[in-house]
Design a protein around this motif. Structure first.
Motif, short mmCIF file in Angstrom:
data_model
loop_
_atom_site.label_atom_id
_atom_site.label_comp_id
_atom_site.label_asym_id
_atom_site.label_seq_id
_atom_site.Cartn_x
_atom_site.Cartn_y
_atom_site.Cartn_z
N ARG A 93 -10.71 47.22 28.10
CA ARG A 93 -9.86 47.48 29.27
C ARG A 93 -8.89 48.63 28.99
NH1 ARG A 93 -4.97 47.04 30.53
NH2 ARG A 93 -4.42 45.86 28.68
N ILE A 94 -8.30 48.61 27.80
CA ILE A 94 -7.35 49.67 27.45
C ILE A 94 -8.04 51.03 27.47
CG2 ILE A 94 -5.96 50.61 25.55
CD1 ILE A 94 -5.30 47.72 24.78
N PHE A 95 -9.29 51.06 27.00
CA PHE A 95 -10.00 52.33 26.99
C PHE A 95 -10.32 52.81 28.40
CE2 PHE A 95 -14.01 54.84 26.30
CZ PHE A 95 -13.36 55.93 25.75
N ILE A 96 -10.62 51.89 29.30
CA ILE A 96 -10.83 52.28 30.70
C ILE A 96 -9.55 52.86 31.28
CG2 ILE A 96 -11.34 51.42 33.03
CD1 ILE A 96 -13.25 49.42 31.75
N GLU A 97 -8.40 52.33 30.88
CA GLU A 97 -7.13 52.91 31.31
C GLU A 97 -7.02 54.36 30.85
OE1 GLU A 97 -3.54 50.89 30.62
OE2 GLU A 97 -4.17 49.02 31.57
N TYR A 98 -7.42 54.62 29.61
CA TYR A 98 -7.40 56.00 29.12
C TYR A 98 -8.27 56.91 29.99
CZ TYR A 98 -5.08 54.96 24.65
OH TYR A 98 -4.18 54.62 23.68
N LEU A 99 -9.46 56.42 30.34
CA LEU A 99 -10.37 57.22 31.16
C LEU A 99 -9.79 57.48 32.55
CD1 LEU A 99 -13.80 55.57 30.24
CD2 LEU A 99 -12.89 57.73 29.39
N PHE A 100 -9.21 56.45 33.15
CA PHE A 100 -8.63 56.61 34.49
C PHE A 100 -7.41 57.54 34.46
CE2 PHE A 100 -10.32 52.45 36.58
CZ PHE A 100 -11.60 52.98 36.52
N ARG A 101 -6.62 57.45 33.40
CA ARG A 101 -5.47 58.37 33.29
C ARG A 101 -5.96 59.81 33.15
NH1 ARG A 101 -2.85 54.21 30.40
NH2 ARG A 101 -3.69 54.93 28.43
N LYS A 102 -7.10 59.99 32.49
CA LYS A 102 -7.66 61.34 32.37
C LYS A 102 -8.08 61.85 33.74
CE LYS A 102 -7.78 62.85 29.00
NZ LYS A 102 -6.85 63.75 28.25
N PHE A 103 -8.65 60.99 34.57
CA PHE A 103 -8.98 61.37 35.94
C PHE A 103 -7.72 61.72 36.72
CE2 PHE A 103 -13.38 59.80 37.58
CZ PHE A 103 -13.98 60.78 36.80
N ASN A 104 -6.65 60.98 36.48
CA ASN A 104 -5.39 61.26 37.17
C ASN A 104 -4.84 62.63 36.76
OD1 ASN A 104 -2.07 60.74 36.63
ND2 ASN A 104 -2.82 60.38 38.70
N GLU A 105 -4.96 62.97 35.49
CA GLU A 105 -4.47 64.27 35.00
C GLU A 105 -5.17 65.43 35.71
OE1 GLU A 105 -4.85 64.63 30.80
OE2 GLU A 105 -3.77 62.76 30.40
N HIS A 106 -6.41 65.21 36.12
CA HIS A 106 -7.19 66.27 36.77
C HIS A 106 -7.16 66.17 38.30
CE1 HIS A 106 -8.74 66.55 32.65
NE2 HIS A 106 -9.13 67.77 32.95
N GLY A 107 -6.31 65.29 38.82
CA GLY A 107 -6.17 65.20 40.27
C GLY A 107 -7.29 64.44 40.95
N ILE A 108 -8.13 63.76 40.18
CA ILE A 108 -9.26 63.02 40.76
C ILE A 108 -8.80 61.65 41.24
CG2 ILE A 108 -11.56 62.07 40.27
CD1 ILE A 108 -11.74 64.33 38.09
N LEU A 109 -7.86 61.05 40.52
CA LEU A 109 -7.30 59.76 40.89
C LEU A 109 -5.84 59.96 41.28
CD1 LEU A 109 -7.80 56.63 40.92
CD2 LEU A 109 -6.82 56.60 38.61
N PRO A 110 -5.43 59.53 42.50
CA PRO A 110 -4.05 59.73 42.95
C PRO A 110 -3.01 59.06 42.05
CG PRO A 110 -5.47 59.16 44.80
CD PRO A 110 -6.28 58.94 43.55
N ASP A 111 -1.81 59.63 42.07
CA ASP A 111 -0.72 59.10 41.26
C ASP A 111 -0.38 57.66 41.62
OD1 ASP A 111 -0.57 61.60 40.13
OD2 ASP A 111 1.08 62.27 41.40
N ALA A 112 -0.65 57.26 42.87
CA ALA A 112 -0.27 55.92 43.32
C ALA A 112 -0.95 54.82 42.51
CB ALA A 112 -0.63 55.75 44.80
#
Length: 409
Positions: A191-210
């Motif tokens: 789960r923690i690693f999936i958080e890392y992946l999703f935060r990486k998407f957020n850094e690139h504007g793929i996943l909203p800050d919300a």
């Protein structure tokens, strides 16, 4: 279990040593003549993880006198095949020979540590073998999964990814060497690693800050991620109480299903798992079963595929602004809070059907106004003297995100 080719012409004397080695995960395969061992290595190099070499033994025949003349031949083969080599000796003249000790990386004495010679004994030997083979094992796994390692490195997640994936993959490919492996200890790491992946998407504007949890910190001070809602968003579904939807689904169907499965199964205590009490009991029972290791292996494979896919997606979508343009706010205009009230502003108060006294999106202390009629409220002006955010525990926080204090003008 690790396979160790054991150059020892008197292996029958070391039954207990062999038993201890097996308990520690090393299967010792004896060879009593040095040249036979060299031939075996050349024929079946892939079979052996390490070499344990008695410094003094016969060279070509069991009838020969034991000696050290051919030891360099073994060293050369081990170096060529890149197999770790450990030297063990019981000979005093070798133990105390400084030149002998400097020739080889790992030199130990048989039995207990010899302080006078400055050499470790069997305990130190096994510890060194475990450390060296553990590192070598991880190197082999990295080579096997070179595409995953390349993707992790490009995403700047190599350390995090290896911490999570390598222990699982090592167990998968070499189970006998990890008899104490406990699958249940690794699900939270997924789960923690999936958080890392999703935060990486957020850094690139793929996943909203919300979808990044601002309140409450997790994972050593880093912001948390609402995993369930993030996954729904990336699958193109509405994210429930987070008012964003992707213009088009970002995850391919199978990637989305894989991530959802890991989130659902891997972390029953996650704030985003949304399991009922009965579901939690079922999942916990599954984790306790021996076959749970195969579930863990399958999740590791899923994550490897997701890492490669996410790396490719980020490569193909490098523009932050274009990625951000895929965000669709699902909040209707009437749901959008009005501007935050300002200290000093003159207002007139109202009372809603639930008895809350308010103005706009701000409420005041009801007890101060419970004896004042609606008519008097409508004809009285008040000045705002303090503005605060409504407590998250307040039942009406969604209606009135602000709390104000007022004074009659």
């Amino acid at each position: 279990m690790y396979n160790v080719l054991w150059f020892e012409d008197e292996d029958y004397k070391f039954v207990r040593f062999k038993e201890i080695a097996e308990l520690k995960g090393f299967g010792l395969i004896p060879v009593v003549v040095r040249q036979r061992g060299i031939d075996e290595l050349k024929l079946h190099s892939g079979k052996y993880d390490a070499i344990l070499l008695d410094a003094e033994m016969p060279e070509k025949s069991e009838q020969e006198k034991a000696g050290t003349d051919g030891i360099m031949n073994v060293i050369e083969v081990a170096t060529e095949l890149q197999i770790p080599l450990f030297v063990s000796t019981g000979q005093d003249y070798l133990k105390k020979n400084p030149l002998f000790k400097t020739l080889y990386k790992h030199v130990f004495v048989k039995g207990y540590r010899d302080e006078s010679a400055g050499l470790g004994g069997d305990d130190e030997l096994f510890a060194a073998m475990e450390d060296e083979l553990g590192q070598l094992e991880k190197t082999k796994i990295k080579r096997m999964y070179a595409d995953v390692m390349t993707a992790l490195s490009a995403l700047n997640l190599e350390d995090e990814g290896c911490d999570v994936l390598l222990p699982i993959l090592c167990k998968l490919h070499n189970p006998e060497a990890h008899a104490d492996f406990n699958p249940t200890l690794h699900y939270t790491q997924l789960r923690i690693f999936i958080e890392y992946l999703f935060r990486k998407f957020n850094e690139h504007g793929i996943l909203p800050d919300a979808f990044i949890v601002e309140e409450g910190k997790s994972n050593n001070g880093r912001k948390g991620v609402n995993l369930d809602m993030s996954c729904r968003y990336l699958q193109g579904a509405e994210a429930s109480y987070i008012p964003f939807k992707a213009k088009d689904a970002i995850f391919p169907i199978q990637v989305g299903r894989n991530i959802s499965s890991i989130i659902y199964f891997a972390n029953t205590n996650s704030h985003s798992a949304q399991l009922t009490e009965d579901e939690e009991k079922l999942v916990t029972a599954e984790l306790a079963k021996p076959r749970s290791k195969y579930t863990l292996y399958s999740f590791a494979m899923m994550l490897c595929e997701c890492v490669i896919w996410m790396y490719g997606y980020i490569q193909d979508h490098p523009n932050y602004a274009q990625n951000q343009a895929q965000w669709i706010c699902t909040e209707t205009p009437e749901d959008i809070p009005t501007e935050k009230p300002r200290v000093g502003e003159i207002v007139q108060l109202s009372r809603d059907a639930g008895g809350n006294v308010f103005v706009g999106k701000a409420k005041v202390n009801w007890n101060l106004f419970k004896d004042i009629s609606d008519e008097e409220l409508a004809n009285t002006k008040y000045r705002i003297i303090e503005v605060q955010d409504t407590l998250p525990t307040d039942k009406v926080v969604s209606l009135y995100p602000y709390f104000i204090k007022v004074r009659k003008v």
